[in-house]
Design an enzyme around this catalytic site. Sequence first.
Site, PDB file in Angstrom:
ATOM      1  N   SER A 255       0.850  -1.182   0.000  1.00 19.33           N
ATOM      2  CA  SER A 255       0.000   0.000   0.000  1.00 19.33           C
ATOM      3  C   SER A 255       0.890   1.238   0.000  1.00 19.33           C
ATOM      4  CB  SER A 255      -0.881   0.009   1.250  1.00 19.33           C
ATOM      5  OG  SER A 255      -0.076   0.313   2.368  1.00 19.33           O
ATOM      6  N   LYS A 256       0.243   2.386   0.007  1.00 14.72           N
ATOM      7  CA  LYS A 256       0.984   3.657  -0.053  1.00 14.72           C
ATOM      8  C   LYS A 256       2.034   3.765   1.047  1.00 14.72           C
ATOM      9  CE  LYS A 256      -2.274   6.490  -2.511  1.00 14.72           C
ATOM     10  NZ  LYS A 256      -3.675   6.109  -2.283  1.00 14.72           N
ATOM     11  N   ARG A 257       1.720   3.138   2.170  1.00 12.13           N
ATOM     12  CA  ARG A 257       2.655   3.139   3.291  1.00 12.13           C
ATOM     13  C   ARG A 257       4.038   2.616   2.885  1.00 12.13           C
ATOM     14  NH1 ARG A 257       2.631  -0.447   7.073  1.00 12.13           N
ATOM     15  NH2 ARG A 257       1.083  -1.728   6.033  1.00 12.13           N
ATOM     16  N   GLY A 259       5.570   3.133   0.162  1.00 13.00           N
ATOM     17  CA  GLY A 259       6.260   3.977  -0.816  1.00 13.00           C
ATOM     18  C   GLY A 259       5.419   4.105  -2.064  1.00 13.00           C
TER      19      GLY A 259
END
Length: 492
Positions: A255-257, A259
């Site tokens: 996920s965006k977490r 990167g």
Amino acid sequence: MSEGTMRLRFAPSPTGPFHIGGARSALFNWLLARKNGGKLVLRIEDTDLERSSRESEENIKNALKWLGIDWNEGIDVGGEYGPYRQTERLSIYAEYTDRLLASGKAYRCYCTDEELEAERQKLMAEGAMPRYMGKCRNLSAADEKALQAEGRKSTVRFRVPENQAITFQDAVRGTVSFDSNGIGDYVIVKSDGIPVYNYAVVLDDALMKITHVIRAEEHLSNTPRQILLYQALDLPLPTFGHISLILGKDRSKMSKRHGATSVEQYKALGYLPEALVNFLALLGWSPVGEQEIFSREELIELFSLDHVAKNPAVFDIDKLNWINSHYMKQLDVATLTEMALPHLKEAGLVGENLSEERLAWVSQVVAAVRDYVSFAAQIPEHAAVFFQDEVMMENAETAEILRDPDVPKVMDEFLHKLSGAEAVTGEQVQAALKAVGKELKLGGKKVFMPVRVALTGKMHGPELIALIPLLGVARTTARIRRSMELVKSSNA
Ligand code: GLU
């Protein structure tokens, strides 16, 4: 179409940034099509009217083109089985819906959202699996009329056969089996007349004569619903293959977490398409042997579903960086400079419209830092020391290096050796550093480290033999003098 042609498709929903997982699905399908002399269809699944946008469709298309993934049929290029955008196929779906309704394989459901929610809550409270219990399954024509008269809207539900095992051979996962009893009658057409994904996808794949449906694992649980529709409509089943999830290094879903997650972001960071293709191919596919760098041609030759793993793929950014630096090393300086310029501009290190002379200098800077970077967006960080004459000590340790009692002599001697010339070569810099050490009886490090720190404020960075010739004597001298002044004044 000749007998036996493999027909694959990539069918993205244009609902946001183009995720690397989508790019990997597209790539696997493309590789299979190219390997087997098959066809790749690009179909846009835009039935989620609220979330779909043409902008996102454009992004997907551009990202595919950038990755070098082309398609034989589909949006833009057309083909025998179009249109290739689901919202342009509504009349086709309606025809099949009429057939399903007429044969009783589907029925209209008049339940309201509130009623359905109440049913769901009740089942959950009883510890049962929430599903539609079939309230509208057997409505008479008169019942329907009465419900319509109340002003109720209807959806179309598929009548799920009872007690049926739905078993198929997944090209990646092997035998997969589901029980039809766990599946309540599901909506295939919403009250606004728009078909849901599970229905439109079946009609499209069948009508577009898709032979292999290779897609993400998240669709595995949709597959029994789709197979039941193939059976109800008497359509030939394609081969299904579900590729594993992509996890972050911490083993949670990517996920965006973790990167950057979209192809566009990687492009913007200055990754190369061939590196991303190479990396994505290895996300879940592993050929025999240790090789990690594959050209597009090699991938086409070697790729097969037999070597696609069932277990999740882990997105390892270090590996992508390593692969990208490999491909970057093969670029000539002019191309690399082209890639670096937008990043250097963004960092405020260069302006617009560079003179030829300035551009040549920038290219040399890029050449001097290329070995230290994995992707183009890292170039400004390493190149900054060439541009910024304001030297800042990185930390107390660097300032301490300049306070060594030997340093003033080192600097004087070194500058003395450079003086008189405007330009110096790397060899001359090397010779000067060596001579200073010899004259002052100091080891190499005692000479080059203070010079490096005085010029850059840092203990690591580009080689002095690259840095100093590019700075020229005047800037080198001024920087060294200023750093020495700074250290002196902070001592006082
Ligand atoms: N539109 C679906 C998605 O983007 C595609 C599913 C499929 O390939 O069947 O997830």
